[in-house]
Structure formats: structure tokens, C-alpha cells
Design a protein around this motif. Structure first.
Motif, short mmCIF file in Angstrom:
data_model
loop_
_atom_site.label_atom_id
_atom_site.label_comp_id
_atom_site.label_asym_id
_atom_site.label_seq_id
_atom_site.Cartn_x
_atom_site.Cartn_y
_atom_site.Cartn_z
N SER A 245 57.94 69.78 82.53
CA SER A 245 58.34 71.17 82.34
C SER A 245 58.27 71.56 80.87
CB SER A 245 59.78 71.37 82.85
OG SER A 245 60.68 70.68 82.01
N SER A 246 58.26 72.87 80.63
CA SER A 246 58.27 73.36 79.25
C SER A 246 59.53 72.93 78.53
CB SER A 246 58.15 74.89 79.21
OG SER A 246 56.91 75.30 79.74
N ARG B 82 51.64 71.61 80.97
CA ARG B 82 50.66 71.44 82.05
C ARG B 82 49.87 70.15 81.89
NH1 ARG B 82 49.90 76.92 81.20
NH2 ARG B 82 48.04 76.54 79.92
N GLU B 83 49.43 69.86 80.66
CA GLU B 83 48.60 68.68 80.43
C GLU B 83 49.37 67.38 80.56
OE1 GLU B 83 46.02 68.78 77.06
OE2 GLU B 83 45.36 70.83 77.49
N GLU C 245 53.56 75.68 76.78
CA GLU C 245 53.25 75.76 78.20
C GLU C 245 52.01 74.94 78.55
OE1 GLU C 245 53.83 78.45 76.20
OE2 GLU C 245 55.89 78.69 76.89
N GLN C 246 51.02 74.94 77.68
CA GLN C 246 49.81 74.16 77.95
C GLN C 246 50.09 72.67 77.79
OE1 GLN C 246 46.29 75.45 75.92
NE2 GLN C 246 45.04 73.80 76.77
#
Length: 193
Positions: A142-143, A137-138, A133-134
């Protein structure tokens, strides 16, 4: 970098720079004996002057301020270099680093063969231990996209590293000397060289 207000114009700064830069580089060079350091210090001094341009011009001629900053920057740089040299003489050169192990070299080579987005996902997730998930975001995806990139990257890495291992085994076998067949001599027959 903030720009000066509308009371002074970029052309004022440009004219000031054009009129004073060469002479200031020459002065700092004369003080330090290192042209590259002089140019770096002068460039940084002008960058700092640009940020304060309105205030400097309101106080009068900005040349002394820029010169002082450039000389201080150059001396500071010279002191850092001198201290590094003193530490080098006091403690000796840093120890030599060992060569990278062949498996690390193979991994680095395999990582370079990945697409950039796959390589980024592998580094963030597997080397830096970030959760998916991080990583998502970075990297701004999407995941699910991260999972897909990781899956494809693992497959490519596995294939590449398996090929590298096969090449290493083949090279090791090629470099090993072939066993010589035993020499059979009948009993009682001397061998003459």
C-alpha cells in the motif's frame, strides 16, 4: 521456453543431447579456439533446438541444424570480440573513471545497511523519482506502507550518515598535526643546537 508437443518426448531430446553434445563442443572448440565460447554456443544451439524439436525431428536428423546454429553463434561471438579488440586498438582503452567521492561511498554504505524493502523504496522514490503510488504498485504494498518504509529509511540513513560524518571529522582531526607551542627564549641568550 516452449516445450515440444506430445509426438516427441523429452527422453528423445535427452538421448540426442547425450549422444551429440561432447562431439559438437569439440568441433566448435576446434573452430573457435575458445572452450568457454564453444560451450556457450553449443548450449544455446541445443536450447533453440529444444524449442523446435518436433519440426527438426520431422525433417530428419537434427544434428546438422544444431551444428550450424552452434557454429554461427560461436562465429558471431568471435566477430563481436574481434570488433571490440579493433575498437580498443583504434581508440585506446576507455578513460579511467574517477574514484567515487567520499559522500557517495558513505551513502552507498548507508543504503546497504537498510532493510531490502526500505532500500527498494528509497531507490525507486528518491533516486528514480517515482511517485509513492507507483512505488506501491511496483512493490505490491500500500501507499501507506511505502510512506512508512521511506520514513524509517530516512531516519536510519540520517543516523548512519551523521555517524559517518562524525567519524570523518574525528579522523580529519586525528590526522591533522597538533600545533607546536611557541618556543620562548629570553633575549640575548643564544640557542645552541
Amino acid at each position: 521456453m516452449s516445450e515440444p508437443s506430445s509426438s516427441s518426448t523429452p527422453s528423445d531430446f535427452d538421448q540426442f543431447y547425450t549422444a551429440t553434445a561432447k562431439r559438437l563442443v569439440a568441433a566448435v572448440y576446434a573452430a573457435t579456439g575458445d572452450l568457454a565460447e564453444a560451450e556457450d554456443a553449443v548450449q544455446e544451439a541445443y536450447a533453440r533446438a529444444w524449442q523446435r524439436w518436433d519440426r527438426l525431428t520431422a525433417e530428419g536428423d537434427p544434428t546438422p541444424w544444431v551444428r550450424t546454429v552452434a557454429l554461427r553463434l560461436a562465429v558471431s561471438s568471435w566477430r563481436r570480440a574481434r570488433n571490440r579488440m579493433r575498437a580498443h586498438f583504434r581508440h585506446g582503452p576507455p578513460p579511467d573513471l574517477p574514484d567515487l567521492a567520499p559522500d557517495r561511498v558513505a551513502l552507498i554504505h548507508a543504503l546497504r545497511g537498510l532493510k531490502p524493502e526500505q532500500r527498494t523504496a528509497v531507490v525507486l522514490h528518491h533516486l528514480l523519482d517515482l511517485p509513492i503510488e507507483q512505488v506501491a504498485r511496483e512493490t505490491g504494498v500500500s501507499s501507506g506502507a511505502v510512506r512508512t518504509r521511506l520514513s524509517r529509511a530516512r531516519k536510519a540513513l540520517g543516523s548512519h550518515l551523521a555517524d559517518a560524518d562524525a567519524g570523518t571529522v574525528a579522523n580529519a582531526n586525528a590526522e591533522a598535526p597538533a600545533p607546536h607551542p611557541p618556543t620562548c627564549r629570553p633575549k640575548g641568550v643564544p640557542s645552541h643546537g
